[in-house]
Design a protein around this motif. Structure first.
Motif, PDB file in Angstrom:
ATOM      1  N   GLU A   1       0.939  98.081   0.300  1.00  0.00           N
ATOM      2  CA  GLU A   1       2.359  98.257   0.592  1.00  0.00           C
ATOM      3  C   GLU A   1       3.165  97.819  -0.629  1.00  0.00           C
ATOM      4  O   GLU A   1       2.954  96.713  -1.149  1.00  0.00           O
ATOM      5  N   VAL A   2       4.042  98.680  -1.111  1.00  0.00           N
ATOM      6  CA  VAL A   2       4.922  98.252  -2.200  1.00  0.00           C
ATOM      7  C   VAL A   2       6.385  98.527  -1.827  1.00  0.00           C
ATOM      8  O   VAL A   2       6.691  99.512  -1.161  1.00  0.00           O
ATOM      9  N   ALA A   3       7.237  97.608  -2.251  1.00  0.00           N
ATOM     10  CA  ALA A   3       8.663  97.770  -1.966  1.00  0.00           C
ATOM     11  C   ALA A   3       9.235  98.843  -2.878  1.00  0.00           C
ATOM     12  O   ALA A   3       8.859  98.948  -4.049  1.00  0.00           O
ATOM     13  N   LEU A   4      10.126  99.638  -2.341  1.00  0.00           N
ATOM     14  CA  LEU A   4      10.742 100.735  -3.089  1.00  0.00           C
ATOM     15  C   LEU A   4      11.407 100.236  -4.370  1.00  0.00           C
ATOM     16  O   LEU A   4      11.364 100.898  -5.413  1.00  0.00           O
ATOM     17  N   GLU A   5      11.980  99.037  -4.311  1.00  0.00           N
ATOM     18  CA  GLU A   5      12.697  98.526  -5.486  1.00  0.00           C
ATOM     19  C   GLU A   5      11.749  98.052  -6.585  1.00  0.00           C
ATOM     20  O   GLU A   5      12.188  97.629  -7.647  1.00  0.00           O
ATOM     21  N   LYS A   6      10.443  98.123  -6.333  1.00  0.00           N
ATOM     22  CA  LYS A   6       9.464  97.766  -7.362  1.00  0.00           C
ATOM     23  C   LYS A   6       9.054  98.973  -8.208  1.00  0.00           C
ATOM     24  O   LYS A   6       8.305  98.846  -9.175  1.00  0.00           O
ATOM     25  N   VAL A   7       9.497 100.155  -7.811  1.00  0.00           N
ATOM     26  CA  VAL A   7       9.052 101.363  -8.511  1.00  0.00           C
ATOM     27  C   VAL A   7       9.735 101.472  -9.876  1.00  0.00           C
ATOM     28  O   VAL A   7      10.947 101.321 -10.002  1.00  0.00           O
ATOM     29  N   LEU A   8       8.900 101.700 -10.899  1.00  0.00           N
ATOM     30  CA  LEU A   8       9.382 101.816 -12.275  1.00  0.00           C
ATOM     31  C   LEU A   8       9.471 103.292 -12.650  1.00  0.00           C
ATOM     32  O   LEU A   8       8.509 104.040 -12.475  1.00  0.00           O
ATOM     33  N   MET A   9      10.628 103.686 -13.190  1.00  0.00           N
ATOM     34  CA  MET A   9      10.820 105.089 -13.547  1.00  0.00           C
ATOM     35  C   MET A   9      10.490 105.314 -15.022  1.00  0.00           C
ATOM     36  O   MET A   9      11.121 104.731 -15.900  1.00  0.00           O
ATOM     37  N   PHE A  10       9.501 106.150 -15.271  1.00  0.00           N
ATOM     38  CA  PHE A  10       9.149 106.560 -16.632  1.00  0.00           C
ATOM     39  C   PHE A  10       9.605 108.010 -16.780  1.00  0.00           C
ATOM     40  O   PHE A  10       8.876 108.923 -16.407  1.00  0.00           O
ATOM     41  N   SER A  11      10.797 108.237 -17.317  1.00  0.00           N
ATOM     42  CA  SER A  11      11.339 109.595 -17.308  1.00  0.00           C
ATOM     43  C   SER A  11      10.518 110.541 -18.182  1.00  0.00           C
ATOM     44  O   SER A  11      10.505 111.749 -17.939  1.00  0.00           O
ATOM     45  N   SER A  12       9.821 110.022 -19.193  1.00  0.00           N
ATOM     46  CA  SER A  12       8.982 110.900 -20.022  1.00  0.00           C
ATOM     47  C   SER A  12       7.498 110.780 -19.675  1.00  0.00           C
ATOM     48  O   SER A  12       6.653 111.323 -20.380  1.00  0.00           O
ATOM     49  N   GLY A  13       7.184 110.038 -18.632  1.00  0.00           N
ATOM     50  CA  GLY A  13       5.775 109.803 -18.324  1.00  0.00           C
ATOM     51  C   GLY A  13       5.129 108.935 -19.389  1.00  0.00           C
ATOM     52  O   GLY A  13       5.808 108.264 -20.165  1.00  0.00           O
ATOM     53  N   LEU A  14       3.805 108.941 -19.417  1.00  0.00           N
ATOM     54  CA  LEU A  14       3.087 108.289 -20.512  1.00  0.00           C
ATOM     55  C   LEU A  14       2.469 109.398 -21.362  1.00  0.00           C
ATOM     56  O   LEU A  14       2.260 110.497 -20.862  1.00  0.00           O
ATOM     57  N   MET A  15       2.187 109.109 -22.628  1.00  0.00           N
ATOM     58  CA  MET A  15       1.683 110.166 -23.489  1.00  0.00           C
ATOM     59  C   MET A  15       0.349 110.703 -22.966  1.00  0.00           C
ATOM     60  O   MET A  15      -0.574 109.943 -22.714  1.00  0.00           O
ATOM     61  N   GLY A  16       0.300 111.999 -22.781  1.00  0.00           N
ATOM     62  CA  GLY A  16      -0.870 112.612 -22.167  1.00  0.00           C
ATOM     63  C   GLY A  16      -0.760 112.675 -20.654  1.00  0.00           C
ATOM     64  O   GLY A  16      -1.536 113.360 -19.993  1.00  0.00           O
ATOM     65  N   PHE A  17       0.212 111.953 -20.111  1.00  0.00           N
ATOM     66  CA  PHE A  17       0.428 111.931 -18.653  1.00  0.00           C
ATOM     67  C   PHE A  17       1.922 112.114 -18.378  1.00  0.00           C
ATOM     68  O   PHE A  17       2.561 111.312 -17.703  1.00  0.00           O
ATOM     69  N   GLU A  18       2.451 113.191 -18.938  1.00  0.00           N
ATOM     70  CA  GLU A  18       3.897 113.408 -18.887  1.00  0.00           C
ATOM     71  C   GLU A  18       4.405 113.653 -17.466  1.00  0.00           C
ATOM     72  O   GLU A  18       5.590 113.500 -17.195  1.00  0.00           O
TER      73      GLU A  18
END
Lengths: 72, 152
Positions: free
Chosen positions: B12-29
């Motif tokens: 279970e994770v709280a919604l406010e813990k979600v981190l937004m990576f707008s470009s993804g990670l390299m190779g995992f866009e």
């Protein structure tokens, strides 16, 4: 891919605010100058490819990560 | 919300813990939403887990636990893009690649994960410093100290 011919000291302009200029050509090596807004990310492609390959290697390790890190 | 993780089962994770990576990670866009998960009984490592794709989970470390001399210069423009206003907003982690022989395992110091912990924005950023690579052995003393100094 758009292909353009450029000589030394000639430029191309991208999106009106990025200038890529051919500064010098010696023995097949091309020196390029780039003027762009500071928030534009510019990378040598091989650096990007290197990081991408490492991310994939990290994810695809065949080792049981939990076993390894809990037995340090 | 419940998410399926790669190594820690369903949690279970709280919604406010979600981190937004707008470009993804390299190779995992395509991977744009992650959570940082603690590992039970292990303070050295965390998982950066894609919340939508359980297969995608990166083992990360606080680099200064292993590389006390690690330093970086993040340009102001980058900080502005990530809405980072003060030092307290930043957390840095580095992805680890585990090898069968743990002593050969490495951390990617060239491309740290930068987090704005206040607004939950994340990005993998490639440093301009030329003395860092994607493969720094976690347990080689001379790398943490001498090598960086001598190259500079």
């Amino acid at each position: 891919m758009l292909v353009l011919n450029r000589k030394t000291s000639e430029s191309i302009i991208i999106d009106e605010n990025i200038e890529i200029k051919i500064l010098d050509i010696v023995d097949g090596k091309i020196k390029i100058g780039i003027e762009a807004p500071k928030d534009i990310s510019i990378l040598r492609k091989e650096v990007y490819e290197n990081v991408k390959a490492e991310n994939i290697a990290s994810l695809e390790t065949k080792v049981n990560i939990m076993d390894v890190i809990n037995n340090i | 919300m419940e998410i399926q993780t790669k190594y820690l089962g369903e949690i279970e994770v709280a919604l406010e813990k979600v981190l937004m990576f707008s470009s993804g990670l390299m190779g995992f866009e395509e991977s744009k939403e992650f959570v940082l998960l603690d590992i039970p009984d292990n303070d050295n490592f965390k998982f950066l887990q894609d919340i939508k794709n359980s297969y995608i989970a990166f083992l990360v470390v606080n680099p200064w636990n292993f590389f006390c001399e690690y330093q970086m210069d993040i340009p102001d423009e980058e900080l502005i893009k990530m809405q980072i206003k003060s030092k307290e907003d930043i957390a840095i982690y580095n992805i680890v690649t585990i090898c069968d022989v743990f002593k050969n395992s490495t951390a990617n110091l060239l491309a740290p994960i930068i987090l704005n912990v206040k607004s939950n924005i994340g990005k993998q950023y490639i440093l301009q410093e030329e003395n860092y690579t994607t493969k720094h052995p976690l347990y080689t003393e001379e790398i943490t100290g001498e090598k960086n100094v001598s190259i500079k």
